[in-house]
Design a protein around this motif. Structure first.
Motif, short mmCIF file in Angstrom:
data_model
loop_
_atom_site.label_atom_id
_atom_site.label_comp_id
_atom_site.label_asym_id
_atom_site.label_seq_id
_atom_site.Cartn_x
_atom_site.Cartn_y
_atom_site.Cartn_z
N MET A 204 -40.13 26.61 20.68
CA MET A 204 -41.04 25.71 21.39
C MET A 204 -42.32 26.44 21.78
N GLN A 207 -44.34 27.63 18.49
CA GLN A 207 -44.96 26.57 17.70
C GLN A 207 -46.03 25.80 18.48
N THR A 208 -45.87 25.64 19.79
CA THR A 208 -46.85 24.85 20.54
C THR A 208 -48.08 25.66 20.95
N TYR A 211 -51.26 24.17 19.85
CA TYR A 211 -51.82 23.06 20.60
C TYR A 211 -52.49 23.51 21.90
N ALA A 215 -49.03 27.60 26.22
CA ALA A 215 -47.67 27.25 25.81
C ALA A 215 -46.64 28.23 26.34
N GLY A 239 -46.14 17.10 25.74
CA GLY A 239 -45.42 18.36 25.69
C GLY A 239 -44.01 18.21 25.16
N GLN A 242 -44.24 17.54 21.33
CA GLN A 242 -44.60 18.74 20.57
C GLN A 242 -43.46 19.74 20.53
N CYS A 243 -42.77 19.91 21.64
CA CYS A 243 -41.65 20.84 21.68
C CYS A 243 -40.47 20.33 20.84
N ALA A 246 -41.05 21.11 17.33
CA ALA A 246 -40.85 22.52 17.04
C ALA A 246 -39.41 22.86 16.70
#
Length: 272
Positions: A204, A207-208, A211, A215, A239, A242-243, A246
């Motif tokens: 998480m 990968q975030t 963004y 993160a 959030g 997006q997580c 991931a």
């Protein structure tokens, strides 16, 4: 397994590729034509009346689909079998093509817990919880329980432990993963964990970063209690989404491994 044939007499017979989706009324459509989706095994006759006005997905002879099962098509659609109507329901639009890999998924039991002081008092609309429920469904998870609790460790532990005791395979929490004094979700989960699974939180945060440069501040994590996988996501809809993205590539496989289940195809390509 691979899709062997796509047969739709009303769309001029054999097809190598079709686009399936649902219209505004929730009816399944094939290439923009309202058409039910059925399935047959290789070797079964397709002359029966029920196949004439439908798109029939022909699967290998060993394939079996039961009520509520999902058919996940590699890089394509997600369908769910409705035994009463003898048809697939389109859950996620996409392309279905001959020779594409496909998996039959058994539905997984899931629950969503929103951790929020304001949400529990009705002062804030929960958007992250429903989003996690939607995303989990696309992984073949059917949400049986949902609840909003305050940022209180005892309330978090009570809800999660109760669901784990009921045999819920996947429990998703949202909220309480930050740095404020009332962010207690990670500590509450770790206190009831049989195992800590660090890779979920690591993915998480890694990968975030694309963004937001902040993160690394999230304390999202995952644990195992009994035969339940519990994952803590951030409290915002964005959030959480997006997580989830991931970790979606290995999410279903992790749950199946934990509960001792296996799908018809071990590739687990959807979301990878």
């Amino acid at each position: 397994m691979r899709i062997l044939r796509l047969y739709a007499p009303s769309l001029e017979g054999e097809h190598t590729l079709c686009y399936v989706h649902a219209n505004g009324a929730g009816c399944s459509c094939v290439n923009d034509a309202e058409l039910p989706l059925r399935f047959a095994r290789a070797g079964e006759p397709l002359v029966a009346e029920k196949f004439a006005g439908a798109l029939t997905v022909v699967l290998p002879p060993e394939a079996g689909v039961e009520e509520g099962d999902f058919l996940s098509v590699d890089e394509g659609a997600l369908l769910r079998w409705n035994a009463a109507g003898e048809k697939f329901i389109v859950c996620a639009a996409g392309f279905i093509g001959v020779s594409q890999f496909a998996e039959i998924w058994k539905p997984l039991r899931s629950a969503v817990l929103t951790v929020s002081d304001k949400g529990s008092r009705g002062e804030r609309v929960d958007t992250a919880g429903p989003e996690l429920e939607r995303l989990a469904f696309l992984q073949g998870c059917v949400t049986e329980e949902r609840k909003i609790v305050p940022d209180d460790p005892d309330a978090i532990r009570e809800a999660v432990c109760a669901w784990a005791a009921k045999g819920i395979s996947l429990i998703l929490t949202t909220g309480g993963t930050g740095l404020s004094p009332r962010d207690n979700t990670p500590e509450a989960l770790l206190s009831i964990a049989d195992k800590f699974v660090p890779g979920f939180g690591e993915m998480m945060r890694m990968q975030t970063l694309k963004y937001t440069p902040r993160a690394f501040l999230t304390r999202s994590l995952a644990i195992v209690r009994g035969a339940s996988l519990i994952i803590a996501f951030p409290g915002s809809r964005r959030g959480a989404s997006q997580c989830f993205e991931a970790v979606s590539g290995g999410l279903r496989h992790a749950v199946e491994t934990l509960i001792g289940a296996s799908s018809d195809c071990g590739g687990h390509r959807r979301g990878a």
